[in-house]
Design an enzyme around this catalytic site. Structure first.
Site, mmCIF file in Angstrom:
data_model
loop_
_atom_site.group_PDB
_atom_site.id
_atom_site.type_symbol
_atom_site.label_atom_id
_atom_site.label_comp_id
_atom_site.label_asym_id
_atom_site.label_seq_id
_atom_site.Cartn_x
_atom_site.Cartn_y
_atom_site.Cartn_z
ATOM 1 N N LYS A 98 0.846 -1.189 0.000
ATOM 2 C CA LYS A 98 0.000 0.000 0.000
ATOM 3 C C LYS A 98 0.883 1.241 0.000
ATOM 4 C CE LYS A 98 -3.682 2.434 2.478
ATOM 5 N NZ LYS A 98 -4.622 2.417 3.620
ATOM 6 N N ASP A 106 -1.878 10.361 -6.527
ATOM 7 C CA ASP A 106 -0.513 10.066 -6.971
ATOM 8 C C ASP A 106 -0.092 8.636 -6.661
ATOM 9 O OD1 ASP A 106 -0.182 10.144 -4.234
ATOM 10 O OD2 ASP A 106 0.931 12.034 -4.210
ATOM 11 N N GLY A 107 -0.979 7.848 -6.074
ATOM 12 C CA GLY A 107 -0.660 6.454 -5.787
ATOM 13 C C GLY A 107 0.208 6.247 -4.563
ATOM 14 N N ASP A 164 -16.864 -0.111 0.054
ATOM 15 C CA ASP A 164 -15.584 -0.570 -0.484
ATOM 16 C C ASP A 164 -14.560 -0.809 0.614
ATOM 17 O OD1 ASP A 164 -15.929 2.452 -0.646
ATOM 18 O OD2 ASP A 164 -13.749 2.312 -0.771
ATOM 19 N N ASN A 165 -14.885 -0.446 1.861
ATOM 20 C CA ASN A 165 -13.993 -0.700 2.995
ATOM 21 C C ASN A 165 -14.500 -1.825 3.897
ATOM 22 O OD1 ASN A 165 -13.820 2.834 3.085
ATOM 23 N ND2 ASN A 165 -12.182 1.522 2.349
#
Length: 551
Positions: A157, A169-170, A304-305
């Site tokens: 991650k 920005d990842g 989504d969590n």
């Protein structure tokens, strides 16, 4: 004493290669995402045929190929989890000192023959459908089967952009990565199902963040956490397929998940999706009740969590409640207070309803009716488990009329006096029955001392002591011993995490390591933790501490 075998790091690499996500010579149109086993040879999860790594709307696949982006500067290993390395990955702790290890866990090195993947999913964020989301800064780098026959998915991650990065920005910053590493491990030792954190590395690469979305953009340092879990599939993994009308793929993914992770469900049964849903409903209720029992607020309970395996994932603006307050919201980005701690059970119901909507296209009318009935049973499942947990926290044995009222009475007093949640229950575990009977709360029990100032405290104590008398063959020392095993003395309060983060940003990682050590034994008194004030009232500097979704 059995001596641990020190497996070399190359052994892990070899094992991961055996389970690599994309075998050499296989095209990217489909990929086996697990070790082939009898009955699974035909299970293939498709990968996006577009190989280029740019942001786009992805269709008709579960994954996209995406390689981590190495940091430009050197990286430093801050922390590792000895238990994850040794008990999950079959590695000796010494491998963490090798350059190969640091290169792997920072995203600089990819295992030979493996192609990292980013997962496609959608979700409801703050109650609104957000369409495609996906792993915007995470890379699945391998699936490992350990000596116990358990398969674990390894995910980086903060390791760079993917087709799902949207406008980001990842990257992940040191601040949020320290919090995720510490909290995921802390939750494990509290006995709460969770993803685990194997390692944490930091770079000197600059990452720009507006932490509180107020226009104050500052440069922080990029970091990467190696996370492991049995599965990273979440409610949104199914939602995106149903929303986009990819029903054959929805059925394929569901059958894969059931086969891999729900052994009590027969994948050949016509009612398998109802049976699957029933388990997810029950285990989600159990998980949220466990959160409540330790005062944990996730902060971002979007679909989504929420894990399909009902484990805690995606640690962002979480918080352990300090002063008891059912309206506690750790996330300053949650303007509507949707995810306040007292609303988590309701949000669980909302999310399960969205999951059922994703399953409905695969169900016939009778199955839809059964599934709806199962969902209606969620509140009872939750409250039953909540009651069991809080009875244990109070040392109550057996079933007695009035137990729920006794629990509610105490929580009411805690709310009115703003008593510390964790330490109130812990100090009830340590104070003697005689001390309570005399209403003489020693100063060392500072949280109870706060409650004792309320005019109704004597009434609650009277009811509590009367209830304890109904515990058959139970001495006061047995009660206290039993309660100290379920009421932690230490949890990762935000001020503790913030103190460690502030030091880490100055390249002092001592408190990260101290917290890691202390939180491995949350029910035991620790001299260094006491010296650091981890069981003391929240320091004045942290009274207005805030966290946000910015990470």
């Amino acid at each position: 004493m059995t001596q641990r075998i020190g497996f070399p790091f190359c052994w892990l690499i070899q094992r991961l290669q055996l389970l690599r996500l994309l075998p050499l010579g296989v095209t990217c149109h489909a990929v086996f995402c697990c070790l082939l086993q009898p009955g699974l040879e035909g299970t293939m999860l498709p990968v996006d045929p577009v190989k280029e790594n740019y942001v786009r709307k992805v269709k008709n696949c579960i994954f996209s190929m995406a390689f981590p982006t190495p940091f430009k500067s050197g990286v430093r290993l801050i922390a590792v989890s000895k238990e994850v390395l040794e008990d999950i990955l079959d590695l000796d702790l010494s491998v963490s000192e090798t350059e190969d290890f640091i290169q792997l866990v920072s995203g600089e090195k990819i295992l030979f023959g493996s192609i990292p993947l980013a997962h496609r999913y959608g979700g409801h964020q703050f109650g609104i459908w957000a369409d495609q989301l996906g792993d915007g800064r995470a890379h699945l780098i391998g699936i490992y089967m350990n000596r116990q026959g358990e398969k674990w998915e390894l995910q980086l991650k903060g390791s760079g952009k993917t087709p799902y990065s949207r406008y980001s920005d990842g990257r992940a910053v040191l601040r949020s990565s320290v919090r995720e590493f510490l909290c995921s491990e802390a939750m494990h030792y509290l006995g709460i199902p969770t993803s685990r954190a194997a390692s944490l590395v930091v770079s000197d690469d600059g990452v720009w963040r507006d932490q509180f979305y107020n226009g104050n953009i500052v440069q922080e340092r990029g970091a990467v956490v190696l996370r492991v879990a049995k599965s990273w599939f979440r409610f949104g993994s199914l939602e995106i397929l149903a929303h986009d009308g990819e029903l054959d793929l929805l059925r394929t993914l569901l059958d894969f998940i059931i086969q891999e992770h729900f052994p009590s469900v027969d994948v050949k049964e016509p009612n398998r999706y109802v049976d699957f849903f029933s388990i997810v409903v029950s285990e989600t209720a159990q998980l949220i009740a466990l959160w409540m029992s330790v005062g944990f607020a996730h902060g971002v309970c979007n679909t989504d969590n929420f894990s399909l395996l009902s484990i805690t994932i995606d640690y962002g603006p979480f918080g352990f409640m300090e002063a008891y307050n059912p309206d506690f919201v750790p996330n300053t980005s949650d303007d509507e207070r949707r995810y306040k701690i007292g609303n988590q059970a309701n949000i669980g119901m909302f999310n399960l309803n969205k999951l059922l909507q994703a399953l409905n296209p695969l169900l016939d009318p009778r199955q839809k009716h059964l599934a709806a009935q199962i969902l209606e049973g969620y509140p009872d499942l939750y409250y039953t488990r909540f009651r069991e947990l809080f009875k244990a926290k109070l040392g109550l044995l057996g079933e007695r009329k009035g137990d729920e009222e006794l629990i509610a009475f105490l929580l009411h007093l805690m709310e009115k006096t703003e008593a510390d949640f964790t330490m109130t229950f812990r100090q009830l575990s340590e104070i003697t029955r005689d001390q309570l009977q005399e209403l003489a709360v020693p100063q060392q029990f500072w949280a109870l001392k706060m409650i004792s100032k309320h005019e109704l405290f004597p009434a609650w104590v009277s009811q509590y002591l009367l209830r304890l008398k109904s515990n058959r063959n139970d001495s006061d020392s047995e009660r206290r011993e039993r309660m100290t095993t379920v009421n932690p003395r230490y949890v990762l309060k935000n001020w503790m995490a913030e103190s460690a983060v502030q030091k880490a940003e100055r390249n002092d990682f001592s408190e990260v390591r101290l917290l890691q050590q202390v939180l491995q034994h949350p029910f035991q008194k620790h001299s260094a933790a006491e010296k650091a004030g981890y069981s003391s009232p929240t320091p004045s500097w942290a009274k207005d501490l805030r966290v946000s979704c910015s990470s």
